[in-house]
Design a protein around this motif. Structure first.
Motif, mmCIF file in Angstrom:
data_model
loop_
_atom_site.group_PDB
_atom_site.id
_atom_site.type_symbol
_atom_site.label_atom_id
_atom_site.label_comp_id
_atom_site.label_asym_id
_atom_site.label_seq_id
_atom_site.Cartn_x
_atom_site.Cartn_y
_atom_site.Cartn_z
ATOM 1 N N HIS A 13 0.678 -1.141 -0.017
ATOM 2 C CA HIS A 13 -0.064 -0.118 -0.020
ATOM 3 C C HIS A 13 0.720 1.170 -0.005
ATOM 4 O O HIS A 13 2.059 0.909 0.111
ATOM 5 N N ALA A 14 0.325 2.439 0.168
ATOM 6 C CA ALA A 14 1.003 3.756 0.020
ATOM 7 C C ALA A 14 2.289 3.819 0.699
ATOM 8 O O ALA A 14 3.282 4.391 0.157
ATOM 9 N N ALA A 15 2.371 3.694 2.074
ATOM 10 C CA ALA A 15 3.366 3.804 2.658
ATOM 11 C C ALA A 15 4.435 3.073 2.649
ATOM 12 O O ALA A 15 5.633 3.288 2.545
ATOM 13 N N THR A 16 4.210 1.624 2.182
ATOM 14 C CA THR A 16 5.010 0.683 1.873
ATOM 15 C C THR A 16 5.932 1.202 0.671
ATOM 16 O O THR A 16 7.087 0.968 0.567
ATOM 17 N N TYR A 17 5.027 1.533 -0.577
ATOM 18 C CA TYR A 17 5.764 2.039 -1.592
ATOM 19 C C TYR A 17 6.571 3.183 -1.365
ATOM 20 O O TYR A 17 7.566 3.305 -2.078
ATOM 21 N N LEU A 18 6.227 4.070 -0.553
ATOM 22 C CA LEU A 18 6.750 5.344 -0.339
ATOM 23 C C LEU A 18 8.248 4.799 0.391
ATOM 24 O O LEU A 18 9.330 5.349 -0.233
ATOM 25 N N LEU A 19 8.230 4.031 1.247
ATOM 26 C CA LEU A 19 9.543 3.568 1.970
ATOM 27 C C LEU A 19 10.305 2.751 0.818
ATOM 28 O O LEU A 19 11.567 3.107 0.863
ATOM 29 N N ILE A 20 9.791 2.007 -0.022
ATOM 30 C CA ILE A 20 10.740 1.363 -0.973
ATOM 31 C C ILE A 20 11.254 2.286 -1.926
ATOM 32 O O ILE A 20 12.437 2.474 -2.377
ATOM 33 N N ALA A 21 10.419 3.392 -2.233
ATOM 34 C CA ALA A 21 10.739 4.423 -3.144
ATOM 35 C C ALA A 21 11.993 5.109 -2.646
ATOM 36 O O ALA A 21 13.129 5.774 -3.407
ATOM 37 N N GLY A 87 5.096 -5.748 4.455
ATOM 38 C CA GLY A 87 4.215 -4.307 4.597
ATOM 39 C C GLY A 87 3.162 -4.378 4.286
ATOM 40 O O GLY A 87 2.224 -3.775 4.747
ATOM 41 N N GLY A 88 2.905 -4.968 3.146
ATOM 42 C CA GLY A 88 1.461 -4.959 2.528
ATOM 43 C C GLY A 88 0.319 -5.511 3.783
ATOM 44 O O GLY A 88 -0.693 -4.831 3.910
ATOM 45 N N ARG A 92 -2.002 -2.905 5.724
ATOM 46 C CA ARG A 92 -3.689 -2.908 5.494
ATOM 47 C C ARG A 92 -4.361 -3.051 6.801
ATOM 48 O O ARG A 92 -5.362 -2.722 7.030
ATOM 49 N N ARG A 93 -3.435 -3.808 7.707
ATOM 50 C CA ARG A 93 -4.245 -4.081 9.156
ATOM 51 C C ARG A 93 -4.261 -2.625 9.953
ATOM 52 O O ARG A 93 -5.297 -2.530 10.933
ATOM 53 N N VAL A 94 -3.203 -2.047 10.187
ATOM 54 C CA VAL A 94 -2.877 -1.070 10.858
ATOM 55 C C VAL A 94 -3.077 0.216 10.615
ATOM 56 O O VAL A 94 -3.317 1.211 11.271
#
Length: 356
Positions: A13-21, A87-88, A92-94
């Motif tokens: 999701h968004a935050a995971t993608y941001l950290l990967i980027a 991370g996904g 998704r859960r928290v």
């Protein structure tokens, strides 16, 4: 794996993608700077790697910086693959806000444990501690019965993590262990906080507002620091200052909670939060204006802005105001068209869910 209630894999999701980027971008910048896909130890040290004298020299910024540096492409790939896989599920859960909080706590804890478990010369880089914290938080949710993942998910992933840490040369097992433990504990504490919030707050905050409050809680004191009276370098003074900040944050959050209980409150809260966002941006740009202008070089547009005192901070604040309102468009639209359903829905969501 096919028989599990929740799939073994979950789309990030968004935050995971941001950290990967962010991790990939930092690795790309290091590659361009050094001209090598595997930066030398000296280059990593200059960029923020951990080394034994971090704490004695007060270089605390390295506790964050080292988590965005990687030794080579394979190191980056394995960490980002694990972040995407784990991370996904957690985000998704928290939600994005608590996901970022857990990631940050695990990153810092992994760095501290790494320093404590190494003696003699060494360098440590990588997101392993923070990523292990994501797995630790998922394990906590599984223990609490709040995530629908099978035992095989944790047997496989924790087993691989332990095997890799103990069998592969150069892996910082202290960062892995410290991050995993911190992620587990942080998730448990957040669950307790959320249980307490059911007694303190009437509404379940939408994720966008929650993330905005988190950003202000971090950036606000930094922006206000130059205008605050100097704090004596004693533990009691720092504890008092931290208590004042925490009290102010609690009062502000409760005020937003009260706003959300009213009709059109979601739109009002979005407009209210846009104001401190703008003030914080104004203070930060005011502090950085001299540095930015000094580094403007041959950029004519930036030099023209710098020739007018106060113009750069004003434009930065205006841009932040536009960004805050733009990102809150959905919340504002939902709040403006509220016919009496939004506030009861937010109150009902708080009552329905106990803890995370």
């Amino acid at each position: 794996m096919q028989g599990q209630k929740q799939g073994f894999f979950e789309q990030p999701h968004a935050a995971t993608y941001l950290l990967i980027a962010l991790n990939v971008a930092v690795f790309g910048m290091m590659t361009l700077r050094t001209g090598a896909a595997a930066p030398a130890g000296r280059d990593l040290w200059q960029a923020g790697a951990l080394y034994p004298l971090v704490l004695p020299r007060g270089e605390y910024w390295r506790l964050v910086a080292h988590g965005f540096l990687h030794a080579n492409p394979m190191h980056l790939f394995t960490n980002m693959l694990c972040l995407a896989l784990w991370g996904g599920h957690l985000e998704r859960r928290v939600g994005a806000t608590y996901f970022i909080v857990i990631y940050a706590i695990a990153l810092l804890a992994g760095g501290f444990v790494s320093l404590a478990t190494h003696h003699g010369p060494y360098l440590s880089v990588g997101a392993s501690g923070a990523v292990s914290g994501v797995l630790g938080a998922l394990f906590c949710l599984w223990i609490l019965g709040k995530v629908e993942l099978g035992a095989s998910f944790f047997i496989i992933n924790i087993g691989l993590n332990i095997t890799l840490s103990l069998s592969t040369r150069g892996v910082d097992w202290g960062a892995h262990l410290g991050g995993f433990t911190a992620g587990l504990v942080a998730c448990a504490v957040i669950d307790l906080i959320e249980r307490g919030n059911a007694r303190v707050f009437a509404c379940k905050f939408p994720e966008g507002l929650k993330l905005n409050v988190l950003i202000l809680a971090v950036v606000g004191p930094m922006a206000a620091a130059p205008f605050a009276p100097p704090i004596p370098a004693t533990p009691a003074a720092f504890a008092l200052a931290a208590g004042i900040v925490l009290l102010a944050l609690t009062v502000a959050v409760k005020a937003i909670d009260l706003v959300l209980t009213r009709r059109h409150g979601l739109a009002i809260a979005a407009f209210i939060l846009a104001l401190p966002n703008t003030v914080a941006a104004l203070a930060i740009f005011d502090r950085l204006a001299e540095t930015i202008c000094a580094a403007s070089g041959n950029a004519p547009a930036l030099a023209a802005l710098c020739s007018h005192a106060g113009l750069l901070p004003t434009l930065g604040a205006a841009a932040m105001l536009a960004l805050s309102l733009g990102l809150s468009t959905r919340s504002i639209a939902k709040g403006v068209t509220d016919l009496g359903f939004v506030a009861p829905g937010l109150r009902g969501e708080r009552r329905r869910r106990l803890g995370l």
